[in-house]
Scaffold this active site. Structure first.
Site, PDB file in Angstrom:
ATOM      1  N   THR A  86       0.866  -1.173   0.000  1.00 26.07           N
ATOM      2  CA  THR A  86       0.000   0.000   0.000  1.00 26.07           C
ATOM      3  C   THR A  86       0.899   1.218   0.000  1.00 26.07           C
ATOM      4  O   THR A  86       1.846   1.295   0.779  1.00 26.07           O
ATOM      5  CB  THR A  86      -0.904  -0.025   1.244  1.00 26.07           C
ATOM      6  OG1 THR A  86      -1.724  -1.192   1.195  1.00 26.07           O
ATOM      7  CG2 THR A  86      -1.800   1.204   1.293  1.00 26.07           C
TER       8      THR A  86
ATOM      9  N   GLU B 143       8.842  13.109 -10.325  1.00 28.33           N
ATOM     10  CA  GLU B 143       9.449  14.389  -9.970  1.00 28.33           C
ATOM     11  C   GLU B 143       9.589  15.286 -11.198  1.00 28.33           C
ATOM     12  O   GLU B 143       9.666  14.819 -12.332  1.00 28.33           O
ATOM     13  CB  GLU B 143      10.851  14.178  -9.374  1.00 28.33           C
ATOM     14  CG  GLU B 143      10.870  13.415  -8.087  1.00 28.33           C
ATOM     15  CD  GLU B 143      10.544  11.943  -8.268  1.00 28.33           C
ATOM     16  OE1 GLU B 143      10.900  11.373  -9.314  1.00 28.33           O
ATOM     17  OE2 GLU B 143       9.895  11.381  -7.376  1.00 28.33           O
TER      18      GLU B 143
ATOM     19  N   SER C 181       8.096   4.801  -2.098  1.00 24.62           N
ATOM     20  CA  SER C 181       7.802   3.779  -1.073  1.00 24.62           C
ATOM     21  C   SER C 181       8.988   3.639  -0.126  1.00 24.62           C
ATOM     22  O   SER C 181       9.875   4.491  -0.075  1.00 24.62           O
ATOM     23  CB  SER C 181       7.510   2.433  -1.754  1.00 24.62           C
ATOM     24  OG  SER C 181       8.681   1.918  -2.365  1.00 24.62           O
TER      25      SER C 181
HETATM   26  I1  8IG Z   1       9.337   2.498 -11.079  1.00 24.66           I
HETATM   27  O1  8IG Z   1      11.441   8.095 -11.384  1.00 24.66           O
HETATM   28  C1  8IG Z   1       9.603   4.383 -10.501  1.00 24.66           C
HETATM   29  N1  8IG Z   1       9.038   4.813  -9.391  1.00 24.66           N
HETATM   30  N2  8IG Z   1       9.263   9.043  -7.482  1.00 24.66           N
HETATM   31  N3  8IG Z   1      10.365   8.574  -9.456  1.00 24.66           N
HETATM   32  C2  8IG Z   1       9.567   8.191  -8.425  1.00 24.66           C
HETATM   33  N4  8IG Z   1       9.070   6.964  -8.325  1.00 24.66           N
HETATM   34  C3  8IG Z   1       9.396   6.088  -9.279  1.00 24.66           C
HETATM   35  C4  8IG Z   1      10.199   6.413 -10.362  1.00 24.66           C
HETATM   36  C5  8IG Z   1      10.711   7.735 -10.453  1.00 24.66           C
HETATM   37  N5  8IG Z   1      10.321   5.317 -11.120  1.00 24.66           N
END
Ligand code: 8IG
Length: 302
Positions: A117, A217, A236
């Site tokens: 989650t 981002e 996460s």
């Molecule tokens: I898969 O580039 C994955 N999860 N924040 N940024 C963020 N979470 C992600 C990314 C990423 N790639």
């Protein structure tokens, strides 16, 4: 003549998450008590009074469960107190009890959570760390937190596994409630990272920065994460690691870089690319995870 008002009209949704006594969403409920109830259901349904190690499989890691050992039982999370149905792309709502062939003949049991989650689901922090607390209540002394993430180092191509050496929690929240002070100096166990590097000496390590998401981002935010000392960006792991430490578990974090973080490469991020990179890396990271788990179990708890 107006119709009598006998109840909510059918097109008005009933409140879905009303907290009842004993629910995780009820502030009066102790989340560890709900985790203990979930662990009791797991013990009953898996036939194992306790498990030794827990794995949380993030994006790109789902296919690795089969390589860790033999699945003895599978329990849908919806059968376990406190677990909401899964929501994230590529996540499956099931907990497996996996028998890991042990060094010296004994078999160990791993609890494999093939879903998590996320904070961005908006259910609050308790559900985010409920699997971790359930694993602790089930007896696990070690937890392996995996994730898919963006990488800041251009030499880490999609499909590169990276050990998490530390984290920066940018969620502005904590799984700890009240004046609970927990030391995080060595949150990501150096001992477990060394065991992982015995399996693959080429594994790089980096600092994982958790953003809330669910958007990726901006390039400026990625640049900020880099100036702060971060190497990986994701949504996460940090809150789970903190909850694991509170529960007394030793934590190993392994990230799979599935994409260059925004602005690092020359192309925009694509969700399908992320899924594809995870799939392509499956055999390598599956073998890695299986060998690491075996080595961790053979070495025993710290
Ligand atoms: I898969 O580039 C994955 N999860 N924040 N940024 C963020 N979470 C992600 C990314 C990423 N790639």
């Amino acid at each position: 003549m107006t119709p009598p008002t006998t109840g909510p009209s059918p097109d008005v949704a009933a409140p879905a998450d009303v907290a009842g006594p004993g629910d995780l969403a009820d502030p009066a409920t102790d989340p560890s008590a709900v985790a203990a109830r979930a662990a009791a259901v797991l013990a009953e349904r898996t036939g194992a009074a306790r498990h030794d190690v827990a794995l949380v499989l993030g994006s790109g890691w789902q296919a690795t469960a089969d390589l860790v050992g033999t699945t003895v039982a599978q329990v849908p999370v919806t059968d376990l107190p406190g677990f909401p149905p899964p929501a994230a792309l590529g996540h499956v709502g099931v907990v497996r009890s996996v028998e890991v062939p042990g060094a010296g003949g004994g078999a160990h049991r791993a609890l494999v959570f093939a879903s998590r989650t996320h904070l961005y689901e908006g259910r609050g922090v308790r559900p985010v760390v409920h699997a971790v607390r359930t694993a602790a209540a089930a007896g696990c002394s070690t937890i392996v937190l995996t994730n898919g993430c963006g990488g800041l180092d251009p030499s880490w191509g999609p499909g590169t596994p990276v050990l998490v050496s530390d984290h920066i929690n940018l969620t502005a929240t904590s799984p700890l409630e009240g004046a609970t002070f927990v030391d995080l100096t060595d949150l990501y166990s150096a001992r477990l990272r060394a065991l992982a590097r015995e399996v693959d000496p080429s594994l790089p390590e980096g600092v994982y920065v958790q953003f809330r998401g669910p958007h990726y981002e901006t390039p400026a935010e990625v640049a900020m994460a880099g100036r702060m000392g971060g190497h990986l960006v994701g949504m996460s792991t940090t809150l789970e690691a903190i909850a694991a430490r509170q529960a007394g578990m030793e934590v190993l974090g392994i990230s799979l870089v599935t994409n260059l973080a925004a602005g690092v490469g020359d192309r925009p991020l694509d969700a399908q690319e992320v899924v594809d990179a995870g799939r392509a890396a499956g055999p390598r990271i599956g073998a890695l995870l299986a060998d690491v788990v075996r080595r961790v179990l053979a070495a025993g708890p710290a």
